[in-house]
Motif scaffolding. Structure first.
Motif, short mmCIF file in Angstrom:
data_model
loop_
_atom_site.label_atom_id
_atom_site.label_comp_id
_atom_site.label_asym_id
_atom_site.label_seq_id
_atom_site.Cartn_x
_atom_site.Cartn_y
_atom_site.Cartn_z
N UNK A 99 -4.80 -4.50 -1.39
CA UNK A 99 -4.13 -3.27 -0.96
C UNK A 99 -4.46 -2.96 0.50
N UNK A 100 -5.72 -3.14 0.88
CA UNK A 100 -6.11 -2.87 2.27
C UNK A 100 -5.39 -3.80 3.24
N UNK A 101 -5.33 -5.10 2.92
CA UNK A 101 -4.68 -6.05 3.81
C UNK A 101 -3.19 -5.76 3.93
N UNK A 102 -2.53 -5.53 2.81
CA UNK A 102 -1.09 -5.27 2.84
C UNK A 102 -0.77 -3.97 3.56
N UNK A 103 -1.61 -2.97 3.37
CA UNK A 103 -1.43 -1.71 4.11
C UNK A 103 -1.53 -1.95 5.61
N UNK A 148 -0.82 0.37 -6.52
CA UNK A 148 -0.10 1.65 -6.42
C UNK A 148 -1.06 2.82 -6.24
N UNK A 149 -2.22 2.74 -6.88
CA UNK A 149 -3.21 3.82 -6.72
C UNK A 149 -3.70 3.89 -5.28
N UNK A 150 -4.00 2.74 -4.69
CA UNK A 150 -4.48 2.73 -3.30
C UNK A 150 -3.36 3.14 -2.34
N UNK A 151 -2.15 2.70 -2.60
CA UNK A 151 -1.05 3.05 -1.70
C UNK A 151 -0.68 4.53 -1.80
N UNK A 152 -0.89 5.14 -2.95
CA UNK A 152 -0.67 6.58 -3.05
C UNK A 152 -1.70 7.32 -2.21
N UNK A 153 -2.96 6.83 -2.22
CA UNK A 153 -4.00 7.35 -1.35
C UNK A 153 -4.40 8.78 -1.70
N UNK A 154 -5.16 9.36 -0.79
CA UNK A 154 -5.62 10.73 -0.96
C UNK A 154 -7.11 10.80 -1.20
N UNK A 155 -7.55 11.96 -1.68
CA UNK A 155 -8.97 12.21 -1.86
C UNK A 155 -9.43 12.03 -3.30
N UNK A 156 -8.54 11.53 -4.15
CA UNK A 156 -8.91 11.30 -5.54
C UNK A 156 -8.25 10.03 -6.07
N UNK A 171 -9.06 7.54 0.07
CA UNK A 171 -8.39 6.45 0.78
C UNK A 171 -7.29 7.08 1.62
N UNK A 172 -7.49 7.09 2.91
CA UNK A 172 -6.54 7.76 3.81
C UNK A 172 -5.76 6.79 4.69
N UNK A 173 -6.07 5.50 4.62
CA UNK A 173 -5.28 4.50 5.34
C UNK A 173 -4.11 4.12 4.47
N UNK A 174 -2.93 4.59 4.80
CA UNK A 174 -1.76 4.44 3.93
C UNK A 174 -0.68 3.60 4.60
N UNK A 175 0.15 2.94 3.80
CA UNK A 175 1.29 2.23 4.37
C UNK A 175 2.25 3.19 5.06
N UNK A 176 3.00 2.68 6.02
CA UNK A 176 4.05 3.48 6.65
C UNK A 176 5.12 3.81 5.63
N UNK A 177 5.49 2.82 4.81
CA UNK A 177 6.54 3.01 3.82
C UNK A 177 6.00 3.82 2.65
N UNK A 178 6.73 4.85 2.28
CA UNK A 178 6.32 5.72 1.20
C UNK A 178 7.36 5.71 0.10
N UNK A 179 6.95 5.70 -1.17
CA UNK A 179 5.56 5.86 -1.60
C UNK A 179 4.74 4.59 -1.50
N UNK A 180 5.42 3.45 -1.20
CA UNK A 180 4.72 2.18 -1.05
C UNK A 180 5.68 1.17 -0.46
N UNK A 181 5.18 0.04 0.02
CA UNK A 181 6.09 -1.04 0.42
C UNK A 181 6.86 -1.54 -0.80
N UNK A 182 8.08 -2.04 -0.61
CA UNK A 182 8.81 -2.61 -1.74
C UNK A 182 8.03 -3.73 -2.39
N UNK A 183 8.02 -3.74 -3.72
CA UNK A 183 7.36 -4.78 -4.49
C UNK A 183 8.43 -5.61 -5.18
#
Length: 305
Positions: A99-103, A148-156, A171-183
């Motif tokens: 998730x970190x690498x893809x983000x 998906x949990x990491x890409x949603x991000x936030x404080x919980x 986790x506050x480092x989020x993808x530009x694409x929301x809610x996530x990159x296309x899978x």
């Protein structure tokens, strides 16, 4: 319709110094998608049959570059083309790290990443990375949950599953694409197509006869409908790794073999009938970057793009 091109990655083209040049020139030609694949090794005594041709693993796979590193280079060499994996064997690494690498790649590219995931076919590669061959489907489902949990991000951010536990985290480092990159998901088994229809943004396939592709499209649509999703929103990406011939090949060999015109006509038919996105992999047709790009231009022109 978007047209994709595989970046030079294996065999005689496994030269990382080619990546930026080919990515930039392919984008200038007009390619809309740039893709990488995923291999680790070629076992001397393989336990798994290669799913193509006569089952022999292509000799080109003895030399292979990392897909995500090449996409990182391509992100800096392009401005418009989307960047994707077809396919990434996502089970070979912990999903939190993936998730970190893809983000990071999505952020580097300004939100141009497509995450194409498959399960692979080589028991030997799974053994080499210490991941069980058995239980792949369940591992993929949970991998997607963690991503998906990491890409949603936030404080919980949290996850509790059979394979991984993520404690409540920020986790506050989020993808530009929301809610996530296309899978995008690969696979042709009923279970794989059901999963793709249920939780992906599209299917990554290979060049198959048109009746088979129509059947796959219908299975995807049924699965999406059953999951309460819009079937027409699913993308179909078809990859061909052709051997280019000087004279027309028998129709049953297309798109695995044939002239540029034959393979372009095959893709034109899939675009017209299925709305599919062509993905051309020219590793078996070119021996240098110049030849690769020349063929890429010829195909682009033949497709009328």
């Amino acid at each position: 319709m978007p047209i994709g091109l595989a970046l030079p990655q294996y065999g005689v083209l496994a030269d990382p110094t080619l990546t930026a040049r080919v990515a930039a020139e392919a984008e200038a030609i007009g390619y809309d998608r740039l893709w990488t694949a995923d291999r680790i090794l070629v076992p001397n005594e393989p336990r798994s049959r290669y799913p193509g041709g006569d089952g022999t693993i292509p000799a080109e796979f003895r030399t292979f570059l990392d897909p995500l590193t090449l996409l990182t280079v391509a992100a800096g060499a392009t401005t418009r083309a989307r960047l994707g994996t077809s396919t990434l064997n996502a089970l070979w690494q912990p999903p939190a790290l993936l998730a970190r690498t893809l983000t990071t790649i999505d952020r580097l590219s300004g939100g141009r990443l497509d995450v194409g995931i498959g399960l692979g076919w080589s028991k030997d590669e799974y053994q080499a990375v210490g991941v069980p061959w058995e239980g792949k489907a369940a591992r993929l489902e949970e991998t997607l949950d963690v991503l998906e949990a990491f890409w949603a991000g936030g404080e919980d951010v949290r996850h509790t599953g059979a394979l991984w536990t993520v404690p409540p985290s920020t986790v506050l480092s989020l993808p530009v694409q929301r809610p996530r990159p296309p899978v995008l998901l690969g696979g042709v088994s009923p279970a794989a197509l059901e999963r793709a229809g249920r939780r992906s943004d599209g299917w990554l396939g290979i060049g198959l006869p048109m009746p088979a592709l129509h059947g796959i499209r219908d299975q995807l649509h049924r699965a999406a409908h059953a999951a309460g999703r819009d079937p027409l929103a699913l993308r179909l990406i078809l990859r061909a790794n052709p051997v280019i011939t000087a004279t027309p090949a028998p129709a049953e060999q297309v798109p695995q073999r044939g002239t540029v015109g034959q393979i372009a006509e095959y893709f034109t038919t899939t675009i017209r009938q299925l709305g599919a996105e062509p993905l051309l992999d020219l590793h078996h047709a070119a021996r240098s970057a110049d030849e690769y790009l020349a063929l890429a231009r010829e195909f682009h022109d033949a497709l009328g793009a």
